[in-house]
Design an enzyme around this catalytic site. Structure first.
Site, PDB file in Angstrom:
ATOM      1  N   TYR A 143       0.851  -1.189   0.000  1.00  0.00           N
ATOM      2  CA  TYR A 143       0.000   0.000   0.000  1.00  0.00           C
ATOM      3  C   TYR A 143       0.883   1.233   0.000  1.00  0.00           C
ATOM      4  CZ  TYR A 143      -3.538   3.454   1.252  1.00  0.00           C
ATOM      5  OH  TYR A 143      -4.368   4.558   1.253  1.00  0.00           O
ATOM      6  N   ASP A 235       9.238   2.453   0.780  1.00  0.00           N
ATOM      7  CA  ASP A 235       8.130   3.186   1.399  1.00  0.00           C
ATOM      8  C   ASP A 235       8.139   2.850   2.890  1.00  0.00           C
ATOM      9  OD1 ASP A 235       5.823   4.299   2.321  1.00  0.00           O
ATOM     10  OD2 ASP A 235       4.508   3.456   0.779  1.00  0.00           O
ATOM     11  N   LYS A 264       3.461   9.323   8.757  1.00  0.00           N
ATOM     12  CA  LYS A 264       3.109   8.828  10.099  1.00  0.00           C
ATOM     13  C   LYS A 264       4.025   9.379  11.211  1.00  0.00           C
ATOM     14  CE  LYS A 264       0.154   5.490   8.120  1.00  0.00           C
ATOM     15  NZ  LYS A 264       0.147   4.461   7.116  1.00  0.00           N
TER      16      LYS A 264
HETATM   17  C1  LIG Z   1      -0.284   4.943   5.540  1.00  0.00           C
HETATM   18  C2  LIG Z   1       0.587   4.607   4.392  1.00  0.00           C
HETATM   19  C3  LIG Z   1       0.678   5.412   3.257  1.00  0.00           C
HETATM   20  C4  LIG Z   1      -0.242   6.571   3.033  1.00  0.00           C
HETATM   21  O1  LIG Z   1      -0.053   7.591   3.965  1.00  0.00           O
HETATM   22  P1  LIG Z   1      -1.235   8.669   4.175  1.00  0.00           P
HETATM   23  O2  LIG Z   1      -0.646   9.642   5.159  1.00  0.00           O
HETATM   24  O3  LIG Z   1      -2.405   7.899   4.700  1.00  0.00           O
HETATM   25  O4  LIG Z   1      -1.510   9.285   2.863  1.00  0.00           O
HETATM   26  C5  LIG Z   1       1.607   5.100   2.287  1.00  0.00           C
HETATM   27  N1  LIG Z   1       2.416   4.042   2.417  1.00  0.00           N
HETATM   28  C6  LIG Z   1       2.363   3.232   3.495  1.00  0.00           C
HETATM   29  C7  LIG Z   1       3.305   2.065   3.602  1.00  0.00           C
HETATM   30  C8  LIG Z   1       1.426   3.472   4.506  1.00  0.00           C
HETATM   31  O5  LIG Z   1       1.333   2.654   5.538  1.00  0.00           O
END
Ligand SMILES: *Cc1c(COP(=O)(O)O)cnc(C)c1O
Length: 424
Positions: A143, A235, A264
């Site tokens: 994701y 990521d 985050k």
């Molecule tokens: C939460 C998340 C995102 C997206 O971040 P948002 O602040 O919700 O846009 C992207 N990559 C990973 C791995 C995530 O866990």
């Protein structure tokens, strides 16, 4: 458990917010989510005054829990009271950038944005601009936020948008492969090598039941991207400053990506994202380069203060020891309960991430296919509610992981394990 206020609030919300929420996963639980009134340490209190042990922690950002330590609170309040933002730089952006550069070896320069989604969107544009190529390789079950280039499903022969509203022409540039599958990656490079701008991967799949990389997988990705002149993008929106402490997951795995996306934790609970990496690549962002990137709120002083004070507090206190110890205790306790009561399930996680996945395929899941058949309905219709009844708040979806914070205690662990014993 009285839920009158949450039900009434959801009733109002349904009239003015699509699905009654501002982010889809919050409405996974039926008939309605509970509304939070406030946090307290490792707990939240809902709109009806019920208290829960909170293992969701904002879905990742809250490393310190809900009671922010004094210096973090003071930093946030001072920035907010001086006037929220300016449209011209402030010192605190430089301070946070210097902190990240000092602690994450692959990061020589960094650009702050406002969400993880914005970070991956900009990282993909940067990789395309830098290499002059269009295609990106992603993992099935990975994701990377709600963006056009990564909301893609299927496989590399037949990629298609996973959401309405995304043209097939966008999906065609995205090549999904299974996690931990070197053969598939070799295949896409054989077929599309000269067109691949980047491999974009989570170091650990954190939005699909927690899937760990096998030994050598990330080294393999490092080698094959280098060989073909493509970039390796980690990521680390979830794993950054959670797995591997201040060095992030890349330091734990000993692999140096070209680019890293953050989100985050790096914003200490406020909206944030960031793209870090080799200076020579990051310099391609405008104004030093020609890959357009901009944002009214980027580098927001309140967010920067929350992020910097949070990470500084973690550097100077036993934060990672505490959250990782509690993570170990939870996983060990859950292993015992699962072995005893639900041997067909799997306990997954590392550091301060944990999850019981309602399926088992061998010792540990290797990729999305191994967890795809998890009993999602049992999780959301039966199990989640049984945990809630016992005062334990778990992530609303079978596939999203759960997080330990500095605010959690031994007693929270014991009460949580008791609740799992009842509910499993
Ligand atoms: C939460 C998340 C995102 C997206 O971040 P948002 O602040 O919700 O846009 C992207 N990559 C990973 C791995 C995530 O866990």
């Amino acid at each position: 458990m009285n839920e009158d206020n949450s039900r009434e609030l959801y009733d109002r919300a349904l009239s003015v917010l699509p699905g009654g929420v501002n982010s889809a996963v919050r409405a996974v639980i039926e008939p309605y989510p509970f509304f939070v009134q406030k946090g307290d340490g490792g707990h939240v209190i809902d709109a009806d005054g019920n208290r829960y042990i909170d293992w969701v922690m904002g879905l990742g950002p809250l490393l310190l829990g809900h009671d922010l330590p004094e210096p973090v609170q003071a930093g946030i309040q001072q920035k907010a009271s001086e006037g929220p933002m300016y449209g011209t730089p402030t010192e605190i952006e430089v301070d946070l950038a210097e902190f990240v550069v000092r602690h994450v070896p692959s990061v020589e320069k960094i650009r702050f944005v406002n969400s993880g989604t914005e970070a991956t969107t900009s990282a993909v544009r940067l990789a395309r601009g830098y290499t002059g190529r269009n295609k990106i390789v992603v993992n099935q079950g990975g994701y990377h936020g709600a963006q056009e280039s990564t909301l893609v499903e299927g496989d590399h022969e037949n990629p298609r948008p996973s959401s309405a509203g995304i043209p097939q022409a966008f999906a065609e540039h995205t090549l999904p492969v299974p996690f931990n599958d070197e053969e598939s990656v070799r295949e896409v490079f054989e077929e599309h090598g000269d067109d691949i701008a980047a491999v974009l991967t989570e170091p650990i799949l954190g939005n699909y039941g927690i899937v760990q990389p096998e030994d050598g997988y990330h080294e393999f990705l490092r080698d094959i991207t280098e060989e073909h002149g493509s970039l390796l993008i980690f990521d680390e929106v979830i794993t950054g400053f959670r797995v591997g402490g201040l060095g992030c997951a890349q330091s734990e795995f000993g692999v140096t990506p070209d680019l890293t996306t953050f989100g985050k934790i790096i914003g200490g609970g406020f909206p944030v994202g960031a793209i870090g990496g080799r200076a020579e690549i990051i310099e391609n962002f405008t104004p030093s380069g020609d890959v357009f990137q901009a944002g009214t709120f980027s580098g927001h002083p309140v967010t920067m203060a929350a992020g910097l004070e949070t990470l500084q507090f973690a550097a100077e206190n036993d934060v990672y020891d505490h959250v990782n110890d509690i993570g170990d205790r939870l996983r060990e306790g859950l292993e015992e309960i699962v072995a005893d009561q639900a041997p067909e399930y799997t306990v997954a996680g590392t550091d301060s991430m944990f999850k019981v996945i309602f399926t088992r395929d061998g010792e540990a899941p290797k990729n999305a296919a191994d967890v795809k058949n998890a009993e999602t309905d049992r999780w959301r219709r039966i199990f989640w509610g049984q945990m809630k009844e016992q005062g334990v708040f778990l992530s609303q979806n079978q596939f999203e992981c759960q997080f330990v914070s500095y605010g959690h205690t031994e007693e929270d662990v014991e009460r949580t394990l008791e609740a799992y014993k009842e509910a499993l």
